[in-house]
Design an enzyme around this catalytic site. Structure first.
Site, mmCIF file in Angstrom:
data_model
loop_
_atom_site.group_PDB
_atom_site.id
_atom_site.type_symbol
_atom_site.label_atom_id
_atom_site.label_comp_id
_atom_site.label_asym_id
_atom_site.label_seq_id
_atom_site.Cartn_x
_atom_site.Cartn_y
_atom_site.Cartn_z
ATOM 1 N N CYS A 97 -46.186 80.246 105.988
ATOM 2 C CA CYS A 97 -44.859 79.971 106.067
ATOM 3 C C CYS A 97 -43.993 79.622 104.672
ATOM 4 C CB CYS A 97 -44.770 78.775 107.114
ATOM 5 S SG CYS A 97 -45.119 78.965 108.479
ATOM 6 N N LEU A 126 -43.912 72.882 113.851
ATOM 7 C CA LEU A 126 -45.152 72.404 114.008
ATOM 8 C C LEU A 126 -46.088 72.704 112.469
ATOM 9 C CD1 LEU A 126 -47.412 75.014 114.368
ATOM 10 C CD2 LEU A 126 -46.865 74.560 116.676
ATOM 11 N N LYS A 168 -43.731 82.896 102.292
ATOM 12 C CA LYS A 168 -42.840 83.971 102.948
ATOM 13 C C LYS A 168 -41.356 83.456 103.210
ATOM 14 C CE LYS A 168 -43.701 83.919 107.970
ATOM 15 N NZ LYS A 168 -42.567 83.312 108.408
ATOM 16 N N GLY A 212 -49.282 77.356 99.816
ATOM 17 C CA GLY A 212 -49.555 78.681 100.411
ATOM 18 C C GLY A 212 -49.369 78.782 101.934
#
Ligand code: NAD
Length: 434
Positions: free
Chosen positions: A261, A151, A264, A258
């Site tokens: 998700c 999602l 990282k 940014g």
């Protein structure tokens, strides 16, 4: 089905609410007592379109409840989801401490056979490790299924209700079948459940995010070249997007990706390669993105001849993208930090992320109630998030309010020629020299 959701953040809360909406009995658990208390009072701790309605209806109809007691929730559940955070550790890999803590809690609470589902984004091999942890603490049988979530914040409920695909990775046929039936109500446009092994399921989530990040860094690098060569990246993007092999999505130039998700997850993927497998492509994607986040600041500094002390800069948008209040890894953070460091006064407006910004910056910056309030008397306005309400402002009013008619547009919302015609000094991304 009786479901326990461990972790009630963006993913856990949306997932739990949507399963309740299709008739399941869901308990959403979190260690954050304030969050659970808020939810019990019908207040949603973050902004997500359509979520409040869903929560209020399903709470009222007693299919959805909130708890800080994981043991009780696990005991009554047939299926236990782990949807806790997997933030980045300083070396770049995924911090799995919340996932393993949840697995230990499950092990202690087991009172019969259960299906445990890893919904958090986790490195390859984590489902197997979760199974080991649970089995070490109980005699009861456990099957672990990897079910990564795709999602998007901003359209999370819609994405969950009408998913492009649902990935179920595991080795136990019975539990895969049970989960397939749990997802059945979301497959009305045709079955899009992919059954696979847990390692491939885990990898698929990282690979999907990595290609999205790659597309963004690609177009941003191209935008820089367009600037150098005097081409217009918006024309280039349109032309590229019409090629069906490329497609129009995720090739919008801007000030970098940014959120909680993409940044990282590409670093976790690089960390998975470790010393054995270097991943130069993803390293470059990350590097390009970090450079891009500083681009608008560079333009501001250049325009003002590095003399920002005492100047007032207005910011439109703080969240990492539109339709969310999430500021995690938002390019706005780099911009605000840079401006404050240079001694500028910062006045910001975001339709939803003001509360998040206050948590981070307190009164080090000023906040407006609307986008015009913050530009009054400012030396320039910087557009950092592509919120719809910024797309066609009253330019005459904007010009009148600004102390100087300077616009730094980090999202390419306006036409350079039109802006110049109206008397603005207008900077954007990758559209000619500027
Ligand atoms: N946010 C997204 O758009 C998105 C999309 C797809 C996948 N994911 C992945 O889903 C996972 C969760 O992301 P998120 O954005 O929902 O995170 P989040 O930080 O919003 O929520 C995580 C929640 O887990 C809670 N928690 C931590 N340890 C716990 C424990 N032992 N028991 C119960 N609750 C606990 C935290 O208090 C927090 O409320 C991450 O792995 C993320 O990468 C996120």
């Amino acid at each position: 089905m009786n479901i326990a959701m461990l972790g009630t953040g963006y993913v856990g809360l949306v997932t739990g609410s949507c399963f309740a909406e299709t008739g399941n009995d869901v308990v959403c658990v979190d260690i954050d007592e304030t969050k659970i208390e808020q939810l019990r009072q019908g207040r949603v701790p973050f902004y997500e379109v359509g979520l409040e309605d869903l929560i209020q209806r399903n709470t009222r109809e007693s299919r959805l409840s909130f708890s800080t007691d994981p043991a009780e929730a696990v005991r009554r559940a047939e299926v236990v989801f782990i949807a806790v955070g997997t933030p980045q550790v300083s070396a770049g890999g995924a911090d799995l401490s919340q996932v393993f803590a949840a697995a230990e809690t499950i092990a202690r609470a087991m009172n019969g056979g259960k299906i445990v589902v890893t919904k958090s984004t986790v490195p390859v091999g984590t489902a197997a490790r979760v199974k080991e942890i649970i089995e070490a603490g109980t005699e009861h049988p456990v099957a672990v299924v990897s079910n990564p979530e795709f999602l998007k914040e901003g359209t999370a409920v819609e994405d969950f209700m009408k998913p492009d695909r649902v990935v179920l990775g595991g080795e136990d046929a019975g539990s895969l079948e049970r989960l397939q039936s749990l997802y059945e109500p979301f497959m009305r446009r045709g079955n899009r459940v992919i059954l696979t092994d847990s390692r491939s399921a885990e990898m698929s989530k990282y690979a999907a995010n990595a290609i999205l990040a790659t597309k963004i860094s690609f177009i941003n690098e191209t935008a820089r070249l367009c600037e150098k060569e005097g081409a217009d990246v918006e024309q280039v993007r349109r032309i590229m997007g019409l090629d069906h092999r490329i497609g129009p999505h995720f090739i919008y130039p801007g000030i970098g990706f940014g959120g909680s998700c993409l940044p990282k997850d590409i670093r976790a993927m690089i960390a998975m390669g470790g010393d054995e497998l270097e991943m130069p492509l993803l390293q470059a994607v990350d590097r390009v993105n970090e450079t891009q986040k500083g681009l608008l600041l560079e333009k501001v500094e250049r325009h003002f001849g590095n003399a920002l002390a005492g100047r007032t800069l207005a910011l439109w948008g703080l969240s990492f993208k539109a339709r969310t209040d999430d500021m995690r890894e938002s390019p706005a953070i780099r911009v605000i930090d840079g401006l404050l460091q240079a001694g500028a006064r910062v006045r910001a407006f975001d339709p939803e992320a003001g509360k998040e910004a206050r948590k981070r910056y307190g009164d080090r910056i000023e906040y407006g109630d609307n986008n015009y309030e913050v530009v009054a008397g400012a030396d320039a306005v910087l557009i950092l998030t592509e919120w719809n309400e910024f797309r066609s402002p009253d330019f005459a009013r904007l010009k009148e309010l600004l102390h100087q008619p300077v616009v730094f547009d980090g999202r390419n919302l306006y036409e350079p020629a039109v802006m110049r015609q109206q008397g603005f000094i207008y900077y954007s991304i990758g559209r000619g020299r500027g």
